[in-house]
Design a protein around this motif. Structure first.
Motif, PDB file in Angstrom:
ATOM      1  N   ASP A 131       7.252  11.754 -10.671  1.00 15.15           N
ATOM      2  CA  ASP A 131       6.833  12.327 -11.956  1.00 15.15           C
ATOM      3  C   ASP A 131       5.579  13.185 -11.851  1.00 15.15           C
ATOM      4  OD1 ASP A 131       4.805  10.487 -11.707  1.00 15.15           O
ATOM      5  OD2 ASP A 131       5.178   9.496 -13.610  1.00 15.15           O
ATOM      6  N   GLY A 132       5.195  13.591 -10.652  1.00 12.53           N
ATOM      7  CA  GLY A 132       4.085  14.509 -10.496  1.00 12.53           C
ATOM      8  C   GLY A 132       2.752  13.880 -10.164  1.00 12.53           C
ATOM      9  N   ARG A 133       2.634  12.562 -10.271  1.00 10.44           N
ATOM     10  CA  ARG A 133       1.362  11.914  -9.931  1.00 10.44           C
ATOM     11  C   ARG A 133       1.184  11.883  -8.425  1.00 10.44           C
ATOM     12  NH1 ARG A 133       1.656   6.422 -13.080  1.00 10.44           N
ATOM     13  NH2 ARG A 133       3.841   6.942 -13.094  1.00 10.44           N
ATOM     14  N   ASP A 134      -0.055  11.996  -7.987  1.00 10.82           N
ATOM     15  CA  ASP A 134      -0.365  11.908  -6.552  1.00 10.82           C
ATOM     16  C   ASP A 134      -0.635  10.455  -6.220  1.00 10.82           C
ATOM     17  OD1 ASP A 134      -1.181  12.085  -3.954  1.00 10.82           O
ATOM     18  OD2 ASP A 134      -2.965  13.276  -4.368  1.00 10.82           O
ATOM     19  N   LEU A 135       0.326   9.796  -5.573  1.00 12.48           N
ATOM     20  CA  LEU A 135       0.178   8.397  -5.188  1.00 12.48           C
ATOM     21  C   LEU A 135       0.087   8.245  -3.673  1.00 12.48           C
ATOM     22  CD1 LEU A 135       2.781   6.809  -7.624  1.00 12.48           C
ATOM     23  CD2 LEU A 135       0.324   7.064  -7.949  1.00 12.48           C
ATOM     24  N   GLY A 136      -0.111   9.359  -2.971  1.00 10.94           N
ATOM     25  CA  GLY A 136      -0.181   9.324  -1.520  1.00 10.94           C
ATOM     26  C   GLY A 136      -1.427   8.634  -1.017  1.00 10.94           C
ATOM     27  N   PRO A 137      -1.567   8.507   0.315  1.00 14.27           N
ATOM     28  CA  PRO A 137      -2.677   7.761   0.904  1.00 14.27           C
ATOM     29  C   PRO A 137      -4.047   8.335   0.569  1.00 14.27           C
ATOM     30  CG  PRO A 137      -1.274   8.736   2.611  1.00 14.27           C
ATOM     31  CD  PRO A 137      -0.646   9.019   1.289  1.00 14.27           C
ATOM     32  N   ASP A 138      -4.132   9.616   0.189  1.00 17.12           N
ATOM     33  CA  ASP A 138      -5.418  10.218  -0.126  1.00 17.12           C
ATOM     34  C   ASP A 138      -5.770  10.144  -1.613  1.00 17.12           C
ATOM     35  OD1 ASP A 138      -5.766  10.906   2.550  1.00 17.12           O
ATOM     36  OD2 ASP A 138      -4.715  12.808   2.290  1.00 17.12           O
ATOM     37  N   ALA A 139      -4.886   9.573  -2.417  1.00 18.07           N
ATOM     38  CA  ALA A 139      -5.148   9.476  -3.860  1.00 18.07           C
ATOM     39  C   ALA A 139      -6.304   8.527  -4.128  1.00 18.07           C
ATOM     40  CB  ALA A 139      -3.893   9.005  -4.593  1.00 18.07           C
ATOM     41  N   GLN A 140      -7.182   8.911  -5.037  1.00 16.15           N
ATOM     42  CA  GLN A 140      -8.350   8.096  -5.364  1.00 16.15           C
ATOM     43  C   GLN A 140      -7.992   6.931  -6.283  1.00 16.15           C
ATOM     44  OE1 GLN A 140     -11.479   8.448  -4.045  1.00 16.15           O
ATOM     45  NE2 GLN A 140     -10.383   9.832  -2.702  1.00 16.15           N
ATOM     46  N   GLN A 141      -7.108   7.172  -7.231  1.00 12.90           N
ATOM     47  CA  GLN A 141      -6.725   6.126  -8.168  1.00 12.90           C
ATOM     48  C   GLN A 141      -5.354   6.452  -8.731  1.00 12.90           C
ATOM     49  OE1 GLN A 141      -9.583   6.056 -11.272  1.00 12.90           O
ATOM     50  NE2 GLN A 141      -9.170   8.115 -11.954  1.00 12.90           N
ATOM     51  N   ILE A 168       4.568  10.155  -1.191  1.00  6.26           N
ATOM     52  CA  ILE A 168       4.243   9.537  -2.474  1.00  6.26           C
ATOM     53  C   ILE A 168       4.953   8.203  -2.664  1.00  6.26           C
ATOM     54  CG2 ILE A 168       3.606  11.670  -3.639  1.00  6.26           C
ATOM     55  CD1 ILE A 168       6.444  11.778  -4.785  1.00  6.26           C
ATOM     56  N   SER A 169       5.354   7.570  -1.565  1.00  9.80           N
ATOM     57  CA  SER A 169       6.031   6.285  -1.651  1.00  9.80           C
ATOM     58  C   SER A 169       5.033   5.138  -1.640  1.00  9.80           C
ATOM     59  CB  SER A 169       6.995   6.107  -0.479  1.00  9.80           C
ATOM     60  OG  SER A 169       8.058   7.010  -0.581  1.00  9.80           O
ATOM     61  N   LEU A 170       5.348   4.111  -2.418  1.00 11.31           N
ATOM     62  CA  LEU A 170       4.576   2.881  -2.432  1.00 11.31           C
ATOM     63  C   LEU A 170       5.405   1.828  -1.715  1.00 11.31           C
ATOM     64  CD1 LEU A 170       3.515   3.014  -6.184  1.00 11.31           C
ATOM     65  CD2 LEU A 170       2.221   3.812  -4.188  1.00 11.31           C
ATOM     66  N   LEU A 171       4.848   1.225  -0.671  1.00 10.29           N
ATOM     67  CA  LEU A 171       5.597   0.272   0.145  1.00 10.29           C
ATOM     68  C   LEU A 171       5.661  -1.092  -0.526  1.00 10.29           C
ATOM     69  CD1 LEU A 171       4.132   1.160   3.651  1.00 10.29           C
ATOM     70  CD2 LEU A 171       6.262   1.971   2.616  1.00 10.29           C
ATOM     71  N   GLY A 215       0.811  -1.207   0.000  1.00 15.09           N
ATOM     72  CA  GLY A 215       0.000   0.000   0.000  1.00 15.09           C
ATOM     73  C   GLY A 215       0.842   1.252   0.000  1.00 15.09           C
ATOM     74  N   PRO A 216       0.162   2.412  -0.046  1.00 16.53           N
ATOM     75  CA  PRO A 216       0.908   3.670  -0.013  1.00 16.53           C
ATOM     76  C   PRO A 216       1.457   3.925   1.384  1.00 16.53           C
ATOM     77  CG  PRO A 216      -1.444   4.089  -0.007  1.00 16.53           C
ATOM     78  CD  PRO A 216      -1.272   2.613  -0.181  1.00 16.53           C
ATOM     79  N   CYS A 217       2.578   4.590   1.448  1.00 17.23           N
ATOM     80  CA  CYS A 217       3.157   4.968   2.734  1.00 17.23           C
ATOM     81  C   CYS A 217       2.227   5.987   3.398  1.00 17.23           C
ATOM     82  CB  CYS A 217       4.542   5.565   2.533  1.00 17.23           C
ATOM     83  SG  CYS A 217       5.363   6.012   4.076  1.00 17.23           S
ATOM     84  N   THR A 218       2.062   5.874   4.678  1.00 15.48           N
ATOM     85  CA  THR A 218       1.183   6.793   5.412  1.00 15.48           C
ATOM     86  C   THR A 218       1.958   7.636   6.417  1.00 15.48           C
ATOM     87  OG1 THR A 218       0.685   5.067   7.027  1.00 15.48           O
ATOM     88  CG2 THR A 218      -0.826   5.290   5.155  1.00 15.48           C
ATOM     89  N   CYS A 219       3.272   7.800   6.191  1.00 15.69           N
ATOM     90  CA  CYS A 219       4.081   8.573   7.145  1.00 15.69           C
ATOM     91  C   CYS A 219       3.632  10.028   7.220  1.00 15.69           C
ATOM     92  CB  CYS A 219       5.560   8.464   6.832  1.00 15.69           C
ATOM     93  SG  CYS A 219       6.083   9.276   5.316  1.00 15.69           S
ATOM     94  N   THR A 220       3.176  10.588   6.092  1.00 15.02           N
ATOM     95  CA  THR A 220       2.589  11.934   6.043  1.00 15.02           C
ATOM     96  C   THR A 220       1.470  11.907   5.008  1.00 15.02           C
ATOM     97  OG1 THR A 220       3.982  12.813   4.275  1.00 15.02           O
ATOM     98  CG2 THR A 220       4.839  13.010   6.534  1.00 15.02           C
ATOM     99  N   ALA A 221       0.629  12.907   5.038  1.00 15.93           N
ATOM    100  CA  ALA A 221      -0.482  12.976   4.084  1.00 15.93           C
ATOM    101  C   ALA A 221      -0.011  13.200   2.657  1.00 15.93           C
ATOM    102  CB  ALA A 221      -1.450  14.082   4.493  1.00 15.93           C
TER     103      ALA A 221
END
Length: 79
Positions: free
Chosen positions: A67-77, A24-27, A15-21
């Motif tokens: 590359d600018g994509r939002d992959l954080g924990p709040d990203a929808q897709q 953008i890291s994927l674990l 899943g996405p890293c949840t260290c901060t909102a």
């Protein structure tokens, strides 16, 4: 050693890293597994992906996409 593309293709996804909102890291290992080693992948002289490694530098623990994509924990897709 296997080519990097083959290694990445078989990484587990935790899943996405949840260290901060805004992280953008994927674990690719359980949370807290990352070490201080990193491999930077570039395109046209600019970093586009950072691969974090465990302390022994044998396992990729997370992938940070720059590359600018939002992959954080709040990203929808994924874009």
């Amino acid at each position: 050693m296997e080519p990097l593309a083959e290694v990445v293709a078989h990484l587990p996804y935790y899943g996405p890293c949840t260290c901060t909102a805004t992280c953008i890291s994927l674990l690719t290992a359980p949370p807290g597994s990352s070490g201080s080693s990193m491999i930077q992948l570039e395109r046209d002289g600019m970093d586009i992906v950072w691969l974090s490694l465990d302390p022994f530098r044998t396992t990729i623990t997370d992938i940070e996409v720059l590359d600018g994509r939002d992959l954080g924990p709040d990203a929808q897709q994924f874009g």
